[in-house]
Write a protein that holds these residues in place. Sequence first.
Motif, PDB file in Angstrom:
ATOM      1  N   SER A  85     -27.583 -23.798 -54.675  1.00 23.43           N
ATOM      2  CA  SER A  85     -26.908 -22.513 -54.480  1.00 23.43           C
ATOM      3  C   SER A  85     -25.424 -22.667 -54.205  1.00 23.43           C
ATOM      4  O   SER A  85     -24.680 -21.682 -54.236  1.00 23.43           O
ATOM      5  N   VAL A  86     -24.976 -23.870 -53.928  1.00 23.24           N
ATOM      6  CA  VAL A  86     -23.574 -24.104 -53.558  1.00 23.24           C
ATOM      7  C   VAL A  86     -22.673 -23.799 -54.749  1.00 23.24           C
ATOM      8  O   VAL A  86     -22.904 -24.276 -55.863  1.00 23.24           O
ATOM      9  N   GLY A  87     -21.650 -22.990 -54.532  1.00 27.28           N
ATOM     10  CA  GLY A  87     -20.748 -22.660 -55.620  1.00 27.28           C
ATOM     11  C   GLY A  87     -19.507 -21.943 -55.130  1.00 27.28           C
ATOM     12  O   GLY A  87     -19.332 -21.690 -53.933  1.00 27.28           O
ATOM     13  N   VAL A  88     -18.631 -21.600 -56.072  1.00 31.57           N
ATOM     14  CA  VAL A  88     -17.369 -20.946 -55.756  1.00 31.57           C
ATOM     15  C   VAL A  88     -17.565 -19.442 -55.753  1.00 31.57           C
ATOM     16  O   VAL A  88     -18.377 -18.897 -56.510  1.00 31.57           O
ATOM     17  N   LEU A  89     -16.827 -18.754 -54.882  1.00 27.89           N
ATOM     18  CA  LEU A  89     -16.784 -17.295 -54.856  1.00 27.89           C
ATOM     19  C   LEU A  89     -15.357 -16.861 -55.142  1.00 27.89           C
ATOM     20  O   LEU A  89     -14.415 -17.356 -54.511  1.00 27.89           O
ATOM     21  N   GLY A  90     -15.188 -15.945 -56.081  1.00 29.53           N
ATOM     22  CA  GLY A  90     -13.843 -15.493 -56.416  1.00 29.53           C
ATOM     23  C   GLY A  90     -13.001 -16.629 -56.962  1.00 29.53           C
ATOM     24  O   GLY A  90     -13.465 -17.437 -57.772  1.00 29.53           O
ATOM     25  N   ASP A  91     -11.746 -16.695 -56.494  1.00 26.17           N
ATOM     26  CA  ASP A  91     -10.840 -17.722 -56.996  1.00 26.17           C
ATOM     27  C   ASP A  91     -11.096 -19.086 -56.375  1.00 26.17           C
ATOM     28  O   ASP A  91     -11.172 -20.097 -57.074  1.00 26.17           O
ATOM     29  N   ASP A  92     -11.194 -19.128 -55.055  1.00 23.39           N
ATOM     30  CA  ASP A  92     -11.390 -20.427 -54.404  1.00 23.39           C
ATOM     31  C   ASP A  92     -12.245 -20.292 -53.150  1.00 23.39           C
ATOM     32  O   ASP A  92     -12.148 -21.096 -52.235  1.00 23.39           O
ATOM     33  N   GLY A  93     -13.084 -19.271 -53.117  1.00 25.29           N
ATOM     34  CA  GLY A  93     -13.983 -19.095 -51.979  1.00 25.29           C
ATOM     35  C   GLY A  93     -15.175 -20.035 -52.076  1.00 25.29           C
ATOM     36  O   GLY A  93     -15.238 -20.918 -52.928  1.00 25.29           O
ATOM     37  N   PHE A  94     -16.125 -19.823 -51.193  1.00 24.58           N
ATOM     38  CA  PHE A  94     -17.284 -20.716 -51.150  1.00 24.58           C
ATOM     39  C   PHE A  94     -18.528 -19.910 -50.799  1.00 24.58           C
ATOM     40  O   PHE A  94     -18.488 -19.001 -49.965  1.00 24.58           O
ATOM     41  N   GLY A  95     -19.620 -20.241 -51.465  1.00 17.91           N
ATOM     42  CA  GLY A  95     -20.881 -19.575 -51.174  1.00 17.91           C
ATOM     43  C   GLY A  95     -22.038 -20.554 -51.203  1.00 17.91           C
ATOM     44  O   GLY A  95     -22.024 -21.535 -51.944  1.00 17.91           O
ATOM     45  N   SER A  96     -23.026 -20.286 -50.372  1.00 15.14           N
ATOM     46  CA  SER A  96     -24.246 -21.102 -50.363  1.00 15.14           C
ATOM     47  C   SER A  96     -25.366 -20.260 -49.779  1.00 15.14           C
ATOM     48  O   SER A  96     -25.129 -19.193 -49.203  1.00 15.14           O
ATOM     49  N   LEU A 195     -20.945 -30.753 -50.803  1.00 19.75           N
ATOM     50  CA  LEU A 195     -20.256 -30.679 -52.093  1.00 19.75           C
ATOM     51  C   LEU A 195     -21.040 -31.386 -53.190  1.00 19.75           C
ATOM     52  O   LEU A 195     -21.695 -32.414 -52.930  1.00 19.75           O
ATOM     53  N   PRO A 196     -20.990 -30.861 -54.417  1.00 17.74           N
ATOM     54  CA  PRO A 196     -21.654 -31.550 -55.535  1.00 17.74           C
ATOM     55  C   PRO A 196     -21.138 -32.976 -55.650  1.00 17.74           C
ATOM     56  O   PRO A 196     -19.951 -33.234 -55.396  1.00 17.74           O
ATOM     57  N   PRO A 197     -21.990 -33.930 -56.007  1.00 13.87           N
ATOM     58  CA  PRO A 197     -21.565 -35.329 -56.082  1.00 13.87           C
ATOM     59  C   PRO A 197     -20.510 -35.550 -57.149  1.00 13.87           C
ATOM     60  O   PRO A 197     -20.439 -34.825 -58.141  1.00 13.87           O
ATOM     61  N   ALA A 198     -19.691 -36.567 -56.908  1.00 21.09           N
ATOM     62  CA  ALA A 198     -18.663 -36.924 -57.886  1.00 21.09           C
ATOM     63  C   ALA A 198     -19.305 -37.692 -59.025  1.00 21.09           C
ATOM     64  O   ALA A 198     -20.325 -38.357 -58.863  1.00 21.09           O
ATOM     65  N   GLY A 199     -18.716 -37.593 -60.182  1.00 20.38           N
ATOM     66  CA  GLY A 199     -19.229 -38.318 -61.347  1.00 20.38           C
ATOM     67  C   GLY A 199     -18.182 -38.353 -62.430  1.00 20.38           C
ATOM     68  O   GLY A 199     -17.196 -37.609 -62.383  1.00 20.38           O
ATOM     69  N   PRO A 200     -18.365 -39.189 -63.458  1.00 18.25           N
ATOM     70  CA  PRO A 200     -17.368 -39.293 -64.522  1.00 18.25           C
ATOM     71  C   PRO A 200     -17.170 -37.990 -65.275  1.00 18.25           C
ATOM     72  O   PRO A 200     -16.108 -37.736 -65.818  1.00 18.25           O
ATOM     73  N   ASP A 201     -18.213 -37.129 -65.277  1.00 20.45           N
ATOM     74  CA  ASP A 201     -18.083 -35.875 -66.004  1.00 20.45           C
ATOM     75  C   ASP A 201     -18.021 -34.681 -65.068  1.00 20.45           C
ATOM     76  O   ASP A 201     -18.218 -33.549 -65.470  1.00 20.45           O
TER      77      ASP A 201
END
Length: 228
Positions: A85-96, A195-201
């Motif tokens: 469910s973790v994601g951005v809200l609006g321009d740079d907000g945060f939601g979960s 936060l979502p894990p880092a990766g090459p893509d």
Amino acid sequence: MTSRSRRPRFRLVRTITPVALAVALAASAGCGTEPPPDARAAGPSGSAVPAPDRAELEARARAAQTVPEHVWVTEADGFALARRSVGVLGDDGFGSAYTSPDGGRIQLSVERRPHAVADCTDAAAHPAGRKPPATCERDGGQWYSTTESGHAYAREQGGLVVTLSGARQEVDRATLRAAALAAHRADDRELDEVLPPAGPDSAERPVERGDLPPVGDGAPDNDVGASG
């Protein structure tokens, strides 16, 4: 035959006092059962787990289209973070969202927008077709509002509005209030977990926005719960 008399052999016997005996028993009883304080924080390899790299955390936040300062976390009895469910809200907000095994759901949102009081007092905050809250009241340092089916706690924090909301049949007021009081800006270790894990893509992966509905044409859902 004359037998030679044998001299008696003496062994040195050390006298152990009751105090020394107690100390020795206590030391042997604790041996191997209580690790030293630094060993508890050590990982399987015996070395302490290193703190997350701040630069990496900031990069992961950018990949999720937000900033670390907007990532908040909370806790509520019986609820756990739904990582997808973790994601951005609006321009740079945060939601979960935090969910419970019986289907309960608490939505956390962090946004740059007009202060929380406007949700209760300003008619302009309620566009045509959207009903204002049925009730809205001050509860400590936050505002509590209700609609026909939902309720929410909102507070202002450093230019942000932090909202905890949910359906009344899924989460009661006491639980929602506890989650609102427990909400705080994530520290580095919490950022690493959320936060979502880092990766090459990671920079090219589509971000699962918290304001997009799961069905329909994918238009942003600007409904912020009972407080909006």
